[in-house]
Write an enzyme that holds these catalytic residues in place. Structure first.
Site, PDB file in Angstrom:
ATOM      1  CB  SER A  90      -0.907   0.034   1.235  1.00 40.04           C
ATOM      2  OG  SER A  90      -1.835  -1.020   1.205  1.00 40.04           O
TER       3      SER A  90
HETATM    4  N1  SAH Z   1      -1.274  -4.142   3.879  1.00 42.93           N
HETATM    5  C1  SAH Z   1      -0.668  -4.673   2.707  1.00 42.93           C
HETATM    6  C2  SAH Z   1      -1.597  -4.523   1.533  1.00 42.93           C
HETATM    7  C3  SAH Z   1      -1.445  -5.626   0.574  1.00 42.93           C
HETATM    8  S1  SAH Z   1      -2.594  -5.624  -0.758  1.00 42.93           S
HETATM    9  C4  SAH Z   1       0.664  -4.009   2.401  1.00 42.93           C
HETATM   10  O1  SAH Z   1       0.820  -2.814   2.663  1.00 42.93           O
HETATM   11  O2  SAH Z   1       1.555  -4.665   1.873  1.00 42.93           O
HETATM   12  C5  SAH Z   1      -3.949  -6.533  -0.090  1.00 42.93           C
HETATM   13  C6  SAH Z   1      -3.679  -7.953   0.291  1.00 42.93           C
HETATM   14  O3  SAH Z   1      -4.932  -8.512   0.686  1.00 42.93           O
HETATM   15  C7  SAH Z   1      -3.145  -8.852  -0.825  1.00 42.93           C
HETATM   16  O4  SAH Z   1      -1.956  -9.440  -0.424  1.00 42.93           O
HETATM   17  C8  SAH Z   1      -4.252  -9.884  -1.019  1.00 42.93           C
HETATM   18  O5  SAH Z   1      -3.778 -11.174  -1.355  1.00 42.93           O
HETATM   19  C9  SAH Z   1      -4.921  -9.881   0.359  1.00 42.93           C
HETATM   20  N2  SAH Z   1      -6.299 -10.394   0.389  1.00 42.93           N
HETATM   21  C10 SAH Z   1      -7.308 -10.178  -0.489  1.00 42.93           C
HETATM   22  N3  SAH Z   1      -8.425 -10.823  -0.116  1.00 42.93           N
HETATM   23  C11 SAH Z   1      -8.117 -11.477   1.047  1.00 42.93           C
HETATM   24  C12 SAH Z   1      -8.846 -12.339   1.928  1.00 42.93           C
HETATM   25  N4  SAH Z   1     -10.120 -12.685   1.709  1.00 42.93           N
HETATM   26  N5  SAH Z   1      -8.207 -12.824   3.012  1.00 42.93           N
HETATM   27  C13 SAH Z   1      -6.911 -12.515   3.266  1.00 42.93           C
HETATM   28  N6  SAH Z   1      -6.174 -11.719   2.472  1.00 42.93           N
HETATM   29  C14 SAH Z   1      -6.758 -11.202   1.374  1.00 42.93           C
END
Ligand code: SAH
Length: 216
Positions: free
Chosen positions: A64
């Site tokens: 993010s």
């Molecule tokens: N906070 C993270 C954001 C990553 S993007 C950072 O700053 O790196 C969002 C993430 O949510 C992705 O890795 C995706 O695989 C995960 N995601 C999406 N749907 C999900 C679910 N149902 N359960 C767990 N993770 C999920």
């Protein structure tokens, strides 16, 4: 795992930029000033670690944007020792920011590869958080109720299973919308069946999807 004077300098500039963009919570800014974001980046984007943008990580996901991390963390109103559930561990950067603020973090990721990688980085940095490989739509009722629940992926609607894992007074922070941009939404639990909803601007996230992916 190493930090450097150069990285520290760039973080100070990033924090100044976040202040200019309206972030005022000193604890959130301190955590962003402390966590070495470059260690969470894909090597191809290493030199952009302190640019205020989202970047690709493995499994087609993103780390993010720091501004987004700051806004979501501010909206959570995290206090030391708070129990926070994060859905979407991704790179683990947001997890580290919460851990740096003294929260007890439970974080769920649906990609096994990301779950393993993020856990490794936080452990090597000395942060303790509980990592889970699974579908965040289910939450973690056995560890709840939580002071805060943070969704870091775009959800088409508010998952009922999750809001009922909040304590009274607890807050769910969730980007709502299916494609394009999402509206950052807060649902505060004000009683057993009552919630107060507020909206906090537009953001862009990768989608929150059901099920798990056991690649690599
Ligand atoms: N906070 C993270 C954001 C990553 S993007 C950072 O700053 O790196 C969002 C993430 O949510 C992705 O890795 C995706 O695989 C995960 N995601 C999406 N749907 C999900 C679910 N149902 N359960 C767990 N993770 C999920």
């Amino acid at each position: 795992m190493t930090d450097s004077f150069e990285a520290k300098g760039k973080r100070k500039k990033l924090v100044a930029e976040l202040r200019q963009k309206g972030i005022t919570d000193e604890e959130v800014l301190r955590a962003i000033d402390t966590v070495p974001r470059h260690l969470f980046m894909d090597p191809a984007f290493l030199s952009h670690a302190y640019v205020d943008k989202a970047f690709p990580i493995t499994s087609g996901q993103t780390i993010s944007q720091p501004y987004t991390v700051a806004v979501q963390t501010c909206l959570l109103k995290v206090k030391k020792w708070d129990k926070i559930l994060e859905v979407g561990t991704g790179s683990g950067y947001q997890t580290a920011v919460l851990a740096e603020m003294g929260a007890k973090v439970y974080t769920i990721e649906r990609f096994r590869e990301l779950y393993l990688k993020a856990q490794g980085i936080l452990t090597s940095l000395g942060y303790s958080a509980d990592f889970f490989y699974g579908d965040g739509y289910e939450g973690k009722p056995q560890y709840g109720p939580f002071d805060g629940i943070l969704i870091t992926a775009a959800a088409p609607e508010i998952p009922d299973t999750l809001i009922y894992q909040l304590k009274t007074g607890g807050r769910l922070v969730i980007p709502l919308g299916s494609s394009g941009t999402q509206v950052m939404t807060v649902m505060e639990r004000t009683g057993p069946e009552s919630f107060e909803r507020s909206e906090h601007g537009n953001f862009v996230f990768v989608p929150m999807l059901k099920g798990t992916v056991n690649g690599k």
